[in-house]
Design a protein around this motif. Structure first.
Motif, PDB file in Angstrom:
ATOM      1  N   GLY A  86       4.050 -11.914  -9.638  1.00 22.61           N
ATOM      2  CA  GLY A  86       4.089 -10.939  -8.657  1.00 22.61           C
ATOM      3  C   GLY A  86       5.440 -10.753  -8.123  1.00 22.61           C
ATOM      4  N   HIS A 121       9.181  -3.738 -10.324  1.00 25.08           N
ATOM      5  CA  HIS A 121       7.930  -3.726 -10.746  1.00 25.08           C
ATOM      6  C   HIS A 121       7.007  -2.743 -10.238  1.00 25.08           C
ATOM      7  CE1 HIS A 121       9.623  -7.975 -10.374  1.00 25.08           C
ATOM      8  NE2 HIS A 121       8.635  -8.219 -11.201  1.00 25.08           N
ATOM      9  N   TYR A 144       3.350  -2.289  -8.712  1.00 25.09           N
ATOM     10  CA  TYR A 144       2.877  -3.891  -8.292  1.00 25.09           C
ATOM     11  C   TYR A 144       3.085  -3.880  -6.697  1.00 25.09           C
ATOM     12  CZ  TYR A 144       1.949  -4.835 -13.275  1.00 25.09           C
ATOM     13  OH  TYR A 144       1.822  -4.988 -14.527  1.00 25.09           O
ATOM     14  N   ARG A 145       2.291  -4.482  -6.090  1.00 21.98           N
ATOM     15  CA  ARG A 145       2.843  -4.901  -4.802  1.00 21.98           C
ATOM     16  C   ARG A 145       2.247  -6.267  -4.448  1.00 21.98           C
ATOM     17  NH1 ARG A 145      -0.867  -2.374  -0.262  1.00 21.98           N
ATOM     18  NH2 ARG A 145      -2.660  -1.864  -1.510  1.00 21.98           N
TER      19      ARG A 145
END
Lengths: 430, 249
Positions: free
Chosen positions: B119, B215, B218-219
């Protein structure tokens, strides 16, 4: 009407926002510590090996010919239990394997760890029982792991069976250039029932390690002596040089230990030699999230190229003798000697280990492709293992891996029967 | 001659005045940064955190972490969930970081730019030390009720070369932090939300969210709970204790 519609829309929007705000909830009280905990995983690992019928090891095992491929599967239940009762704790780790495939089935149960510990005070801990003790900073190999079994070269991170021992740890933190220090002392008995595979003779061995975190560098000094094996000394280190670069190394020495070789006539020799082993490595993370692990291994008492050639000569003679006369005695001895030599890991003297893994390529979370090279620098044979691991499904680990062995027939990797192997692994953690 | 000296002396005085103003501003900024650190959490504490990685299609992966921190440079963390990660622990002592995986059985050094959870959060985000320990304030300006601090890494071992921190001047709490490279490229942005009273005088954001242009889509979200002052022995922050982190709970 328009006003009502607007209000309704605003209400819906507000409700949506509240729902969005509430989508993340967390309450620590749901995670109260329990004294007993259990976990583990179930694993299914099918493999398909494409066999090289001309490989010396294959011919030794199948002198009259055999299959060109072999399918196998492993079903494994790995169970772990823990008790944490304040100052007293216990750990249990077991593995049950069911093997099947073209060459028949088998089942095995291993009690890998079962020990109890007492945290006498923040500094002093006593452990007793079967425990895996891993010393060393190397990824692929650890010559200073005096109290551990050899790593599986294809899967160095796999948990292994420990040895029964009594160990004491004393740790102290400081505020100077030595940030902390820890002393470990262990006594490891060996009888026909307890630790029968720890060393060669019955008795008790004593080992110790001093760990220092000194000026941001991990430094370990260790030694082992006793009835069950040769005296050995060692040291290791590890240090982060930058935010993306770490180095590590190990060295061990033994003034005298047996070195097994096989002469071309089949004579087994066990010479007492002074043994030095060395590992130097680095770990580097690039801006593209590729992690490289590079290690050089020097295994002083390992087999040289000429040692390997001598054994190959004997094995070929034994095979020819069998084919000419049908006498299996020399063939059986060659197989036995082959197993004996292969039991020493690593087999050769100089190796290069390189692993490159890329975390989440192309923004695909939880996907880690990797490729691992292991090369015997003395005979230029090598194994190459591309793989991909996916952990995106909660509590699942999925892995696909291939092994390609390349080298001349008499070389370490070229001499193995399974020249190409495909392996799938699915693990469900609970 | 006197006329010739006027310009250099004037420049020197101007430079001295400007320099002292900058120094005063930096000193004031560093003091504010220390206050931000203490408002975010006590110097020594324990806390529980849930870390959620959210993918572009809404799919989530969650981790629950137990953390203890002591002083400026000691943090240890234990994974409680998911089952595949349970028992893993990480340790940070200043610039040194280690990961202990039960199945591997020994601590392994890791670097701050890696991520033990995947992540957008990396290890330095998850095992964060005090900002004032890692950064020095090089610029400060006020816009309404917000103070904007420009922070520079004290050493090359720090994960981000530069931070831009938006601070709520009244609460002394960050609302947003941009993490940038030395060349000013944006790596990620942290958003501090949902201010909550944790008890014991700790009032701080209970949620930190992050996204990154590296990214896209995404978070990652970090939720805080059970944050309270606690002082443990220094020996907890040693490699040998990593396998025994569970005994602290």
């Amino acid at each position: 009407m328009t006003l009502r519609l607007t209000c309704l829309c605003l209400l819906c929007l507000a409700a949506g926002m509240v729902a969005a705000e509430e989508e993340f909830t967390f309450d620590a009280s749901e995670y109260e510590a329990e004294p007993f905990s259990f976990g583990g995983y179930l694993e299914l690992r099918p493999t398909l090996s494409l066999l090289d019928r001309c490989a010396p090891a294959y011919e030794l095992g199948h002198p009259d010919g055999g299959p060109g491929a072999e399918a196998r599967y492993l079903l494994r239940a790995h169970l772990e239990g823990a008790y944490d009762g304040g100052d007293v704790y216990a750990r249990l780790r077991t593995e049950a394997d069911l093997l099947g495939g073209d060459s028949g089935g088998d089942a095995a149960f291993t009690l890998q760890e079962a020990y109890a510990g007492w945290q006498v005070n923040p500094y002093l801990t006593l452990d007793v029982g079967k425990k895996q003790v891993k010393w060393g900073t190397g990824y692929s190999w650890s010559p200073v792991a005096f109290l551990d079994r050899p790593k599986d070269a294809d899967d160095p991170d796999l948990p292994r069976e420990g040895f029964n021992m009594l160990s004491v740890d004393y740790v102290k933190a400081f505020s100077g250039s030595i940030q902390n220090a820890a002393l470990t002392l262990a006594a490891v008995p060996r009888t026909s029932d307890i630790n029968p595979d720890f060393g060669d003779t019955d008795g008790t061995s004593y080992a110790g390690r001093l760990h220092l975190l000194w000026d941001n560098t991990d430094i370990d000094l260790m030694a082992i002596s006793g009835d069950s094996g040769p005296v050995r000394y060692g040291m290791d280190f590890a240090r982060n040089l930058q935010t993306n670069l770490a180095i590590h190394g190990e060295w061990s020495t033994s003034p005298s230990e047996p070195r097994l070789t096989v002469a071309p006539d089949g004579t087994l020799r066990a010479d007492q030699v002074s043994a030095n082993r060395l590992l130097l490595g680095l770990r580097y993370l690039t801006e593209d999230d590729v992690t490289y692990i590079l290690e050089y291994q020097h295994n002083g008492p390992g087999l040289s190229r000429s040692d390997m050639d001598d054994f190959s000569t004997y094995a070929e003679d034994a095979l020819e003798q069998y084919r000419a006369t049908g006498d299996t005695a020399a063939l059986a001895r060659a197989r036995q000697l082959s197993r004996l030599l292969q039991s020493a890991q690593p087999l050769g003297r100089n190796y290069l280990y390189l692993r490159a893994s890329m975390q989440e390529p192309g923004g695909i979370l939880y996907l880690t492709p990797a490729i691992t090279l292991r090369m015997n620098l003395d005979d230029a044979s090598f194994s190459l293992a591309p793989e991909a691991v996916y952990t995106g499904f909660t509590n699942w680990e999925l892995r696909g891996r291939a092994y390609l062995l390349v080298g001349e027939p008499g070389s370490e990797f070229g001499g193995k029967p399974g020249q190409t192997r495909f392996e799938l692994m699915a693990r469900l953690y609970f | 001659m006197t006329r010739h000296l006027k310009l250099p002396i004037g420049l020197l005085i101007a430079a001295a005045v400007f320099g002292s103003a900058v120094a005063a501003s930096a000193g004031e900024g560093d003091e504010l940064l220390k206050q931000v650190d203490r408002k975010l959490e006590p110097a020594s504490y324990e806390s529980y955190r849930k870390l959620i990685n959210v993918e572009p299609d809404g799919k989530r992966k969650e981790f629950v972490l137990f953390t203890v921190k002591k002083g400026h440079d000691k943090v240890a963390m234990l994974f409680l969930e998911p089952a595949s990660e349970k028992g893993r622990s990480t340790l940070r002592l200043g610039d040194n970081m280690w990961l202990y995986v039960p199945k591997v059985g020994k601590p392994v050094r890791i670097t701050s730019l890696q991520s033990v959870t995947g992540g957008v959060f990396n290890n330095s985000d998850i095992l964060r030390l005090d900002y004032s320990k890692e950064y020095t304030v090089t610029g400060m300006k006020k816009e309404g009720g917000t103070t904007i601090l420009t922070l520079k890494a004290r050493t090359k071992a720090v994960a981000y070369d530069k931070l831009i921190m938006w601070v709520d001047s009244a609460r002394k709490l960050p609302t947003k932090i941009e993490c940038r490279t030395a060349a000013n490229m944006l790596i990620k942005t942290l958003y501090f939300k949902d201010i909550k009273d944790f008890g014991g005088g700790i009032v701080r954001p209970a949620r930190v969210e992050t996204d990154s242009p590296l990214h896209k889509g995404y978070r990652s979200v970090m939720l805080f709970s059970g944050l309270k002052a606690r002082t443990v022995k220094d020996e907890v922050f040693t490699l040998g204790f990593m396998a025994k982190m569970g005994t602290l709970r």
